[in-house]
Design a protein around this motif. Sequence first.
Motif, PDB file in Angstrom:
ATOM      1  N   LEU A 154       0.835  -1.199   0.000  1.00  0.00           N
ATOM      2  CA  LEU A 154       0.000   0.000   0.000  1.00  0.00           C
ATOM      3  C   LEU A 154       0.876   1.258   0.000  1.00  0.00           C
ATOM      4  N   HIS A 155       0.591   2.153  -0.928  1.00  0.00           N
ATOM      5  CA  HIS A 155       1.383   3.388  -1.056  1.00  0.00           C
ATOM      6  C   HIS A 155       0.543   4.478  -1.717  1.00  0.00           C
ATOM      7  N   GLN A 156       1.046   5.698  -1.682  1.00  0.00           N
ATOM      8  CA  GLN A 156       0.470   6.808  -2.442  1.00  0.00           C
ATOM      9  C   GLN A 156       1.410   7.135  -3.584  1.00  0.00           C
ATOM     10  N   ASP A 157       0.876   7.613  -4.721  1.00  0.00           N
ATOM     11  CA  ASP A 157       1.711   8.116  -5.801  1.00  0.00           C
ATOM     12  C   ASP A 157       1.837   9.620  -5.603  1.00  0.00           C
ATOM     13  N   ARG A 158       3.005  10.045  -5.125  1.00  0.00           N
ATOM     14  CA  ARG A 158       3.143  11.478  -4.841  1.00  0.00           C
ATOM     15  C   ARG A 158       4.445  12.047  -5.366  1.00  0.00           C
ATOM     16  N   TYR A 211      -4.362   5.778  -1.009  1.00  0.00           N
ATOM     17  CA  TYR A 211      -3.458   4.630  -0.868  1.00  0.00           C
ATOM     18  C   TYR A 211      -3.955   3.487  -1.753  1.00  0.00           C
ATOM     19  N   HIS A 212      -3.009   2.792  -2.380  1.00  0.00           N
ATOM     20  CA  HIS A 212      -3.368   1.667  -3.235  1.00  0.00           C
ATOM     21  C   HIS A 212      -2.219   0.670  -3.263  1.00  0.00           C
ATOM     22  N   GLY A 213      -2.517  -0.549  -3.702  1.00  0.00           N
ATOM     23  CA  GLY A 213      -1.499  -1.596  -3.771  1.00  0.00           C
ATOM     24  C   GLY A 213      -2.052  -2.799  -4.508  1.00  0.00           C
ATOM     25  N   PHE A 264      -0.140   5.232 -16.280  1.00  0.00           N
ATOM     26  CA  PHE A 264       0.107   6.503 -16.963  1.00  0.00           C
ATOM     27  C   PHE A 264      -0.019   7.655 -15.998  1.00  0.00           C
ATOM     28  N   ARG A 265       0.936   8.579 -16.109  1.00  0.00           N
ATOM     29  CA  ARG A 265       0.904   9.755 -15.230  1.00  0.00           C
ATOM     30  C   ARG A 265       1.397  10.981 -15.969  1.00  0.00           C
ATOM     31  N   ARG A 266       0.962  12.130 -15.472  1.00  0.00           N
ATOM     32  CA  ARG A 266       1.590  13.400 -15.845  1.00  0.00           C
ATOM     33  C   ARG A 266       2.554  13.700 -14.717  1.00  0.00           C
TER      34      ARG A 266
HETATM   35 FE    FE Z   1       1.001   3.500  -7.323  1.00  0.00          FE
END
Ligand code: FE
Length: 217
Positions: A134-138, A190-192, A213-215
């Motif tokens: 579990l983590h955040q994309d930051r 949070y996701h994983g 995909f991200r900006r």
């Molecule tokens: Fe992620």
Amino acid sequence: MHAPAAQDSLFEHPAREAIAPGAWWLHGFARGEAARLLTDVQQVLAEAPLRHLVTPGGYRMSVAMSNCGPLGWVSDGRGYRYSPTDPDSGRPWPAMPTSFRELATRASQAAGFEGFMPDACLINRYEPGARLTLHQDRDEQDHGQPIVSVSLGLPAVFLFGGLKRSERPRRLSLVHGDVVVWGGPSRLAYHGVLPVGDAAHPATGRCRINLTFRRAG
Ligand code: FE
Ligand code: MD6
């Protein structure tokens, strides 16, 4: 908005399912183009092979990763960041295939986000047993931009929680062709991914491939 009425009648779940505010599960959204996507994945990986990154804490990640597009997500003893070059080769990451870019934009639109222009696509390969805690994309600069995640091959349980790690996550059983989009109030959720089970999929063999995909910049 993708709206294949035939799909809605063939399956009992709706094509687009709300997970949380700003978070959508697009069932089967990429199924029709999965073969093309996987061909393009192989093309990218021929230039920038999969590798197991090391976390800042010194652990080897069970998921093997590579990237395409102007920026790629990397991790090593110095931390997590986006890099314009592949640290293994010193060269720029391979170009993002048109099939990837178009899918990401269509999926974000279907989830209500206009004008998403990804500059980073992370390619993740999960072999049986691989997982993502579990983590955040930051690590991205603009958290106003959504994240688009495409699942191919073996199924996996995707954990989707709240803005605090302590919130109990929902469990989504993602299958080949599913797309999840999260942004707005869910951007920092949070996701994983739970450990992938051992099986074989006709499209990928014994693995799950995820495109995120991200900006970033
Ligand atoms: Fe992620
Ligand atoms: C997935 N990947 O593979 C989701 N986030 O289904 C991620 O959430 C992710 O692979 C940040 C950095 C690397 C990742």
